[in-house]
Write a protein that holds these residues in place. Structure first.
Motif: not given
Length: 492
Positions: A328-334
């Motif tokens: 699993t992988q979760v990313g947060i960005g802009h």
């Protein structure tokens, strides 16, 4: 399970292979209840040989100084110069501190504990940065952070620990076996050295008898009651006894070196041993009782049962390996172009299409069948070794009894009567020589029988274990070790 309810190992020898397998499997299942688990108090490797090994695992329950007369040569004088007196208990205490194999064995147990701790650890998460289209047309593109984690399924890590736990228990029993090997070797070589010490005393007595015999021959020759040939024969016999005495001193020196080597203190100050060769080490029962006690308590066999349990656990572990883990992988960005926040999520699994772990399952199954047969092999090996040792004990016991009751008293009385008759002119000198030689040989043979009896008693009471300086097998970090954790994590 009570003593009377324990399966009779001897009955399994007459059954078919499938029946033997059922018997061993049932005994392996009962083993956890039947044999007390060795609990570890400390998984650290000892820092020095002087550590008390009893702190590492819970163990399984399992007259005067002989002072010889002043010797007549330099070697004997060197032996006699030792002022210290050692008891068997003192030597056993020294061996528990200084024999290097005990530290090796405890280190292997600590190593197995470390592997057990490691194989059950969950994988660490990954934290990282991601950027997209950075510097493309002067824009910043998308940037952010992500966290990734592997989720191990099918309880693989717990099963890893279960397999490694059996390794820990097996190595703990192997430690106990090594402790008994050292103890048995120290006791055996103590009695060997004590016997060599006794032979020096006897050699001194024989020297005195031979010297007195030479004096008597000279006196009778002067009184014209003996020939010069009698004097020459007396001198020859004295020289022969001197050789016996020198050999006894050399044998004692070699026995002392062997004893202090297994104790682990090769530079231990030379001294005398306190004890009595006639003292019984442990009463020996009939064959059936001795064999049952050996099969029930042997650390070698108990370690073999844990290998069966380990193989069972390994089969269960390999059968779940094909169940895929979750990546699993979760990313947060802009997104700097749109000014909006973005979230990225990924989930992946290995598809067990081409590799379903069949080879490792077959390997574990083969190890299991090998472990089952190894239990039977060890039982037969113990029976074979006990047959020889028990025979040696029975023979030595009969010899010692015969020497004590009949041969030694008769040889001593015959020597005294013959010497007196020779002084009175009643016997020929040849008869005197024969009486002396008989006395010399019987006393030496008596000591040899005593040593053999004590050593046989030690072997039987010590569960036939010997080899206090043998190499201690290390534990493999391959299959079942740290590599098994890697197998659980990679999902293949």
């Amino acid at each position: 399970m009570s003593e009377t309810q324990k399966p009779d190992a001897r009955k399994s020898l007459a059954t078919t292979p499938s029946a033997r397998k059922t018997i061993v499997e049932s005994r392996a299942d009962e083993f956890q209840e039947e044999i007390p688990v060795l609990e570890l108090a400390d998984s650290n490797v000892p820092e020095s040989n002087s550590q008390d090994h009893s702190s590492l695992i819970t163990r399984v329950s399992l007259k005067e100084a002989l002072v010889p007369p002043a010797p007549s040569d330099k070697q004997s004088a060197a032996w006699n110069s030792g002022k210290k007196t050692y008891s068997l208990a003192e030597l056993e205490g020294l061996a528990s501190q200084y024999n290097p194999t005990l530290s090796q064995a405890s280190a292997v147990v600590g190593k197995a504990c470390g592997i057990q701790t490691q194989v059950g650890k969950r994988p660490n998460p990954i934290v990282g940065y991601f950027g997209d289209e950075i510097g493309d047309g002067g824009t910043a593109g998308r940037q952010g952070a992500y966290i990734a984690q592997t989720f191990v399924t099918a309880d693989k890590l717990r099963l890893n620990e279960l397999v490694a736990e059996k390794d820990v228990q097996e190595r703990s029993w192997q430690y106990e076996a090594q402790r008994m090997r050292v103890e048995n070797d120290v006791r055996s070589r103590y009695f060997e050295t004590l016997g060599a010490q006794r032979r020096i005393e006897l050699a001194n007595e024989l020297l005195q008898i031979a010297e007195d015999g030479l004096k008597v021959s000279q006196q009778l020759f002067e009184a014209q009651q003996a020939s010069r040939a009698d004097i020459l024969q007396s001198k020859i016999q004295l020289n022969e006894v001197q050789i016996v005495h020198q050999n006894a001193v050399l044998a004692h020196e070699a026995a002392w070196k062997r004893m202090v080597s297994v104790v682990g203190t090769p530079h231990l100050e030379r001294g005398r041993l306190a004890g009595d060769l006639k003292q019984q080490v442990a009463p020996v029962s009939d064959w059936d009782t001795v064999y049952h006690a050996l099969i029930s308590n042997s650390p070698e066999l108990q370690a073999a049962y844990y290998r069966v349990q380990r193989a069972q656990s390994q089969i269960e572990r390999q059968q779940v390996q094909a169940k895929p883990n979750f990546q699993t992988q979760v990313g947060i960005g802009h997104d700097f172009q749109t000014g909006s926040e973005i979230v990225n999520a990924q989930v992946g699994v290995f598809l067990p299409i081409f590799n379903r772990n069949e080879g490792n399952i077959n390997l574990a199954s083969s190890d299991y069948h090998r472990a089952l047969n190894d239990v039977e092999r060890i039982e037969l090996m113990l029976r074979d070794r006990l047959a020889t040792t028990y025979q040696n004990h029975q023979q030595a016991a009969q010899q010692v009894e015969k020497y004590q009751k009949d041969i030694l008293p008769s040889a001593k009385e015959n020597l005294d009567l013959t010497n007196e008759g020779y002084r009175q002119g009643e016997f020929e000198f040849l008869r005197v020589l024969t009486a002396r030689r008989t006395f010399f040989e019987t006393t030496q043979s008596y000591v040899t029988s005593l040593i053999a009896l004590r050593q046989a008693e030690i072997q039987i009471s010590g569960l036939l274990l010997s080899g206090g300086l043998n190499d201690v097998p290390d534990i493999s970090q391959g299959a079942g070790g740290t590599s098994q954790r890697g197998q659980a994590l990679n999902g293949q």
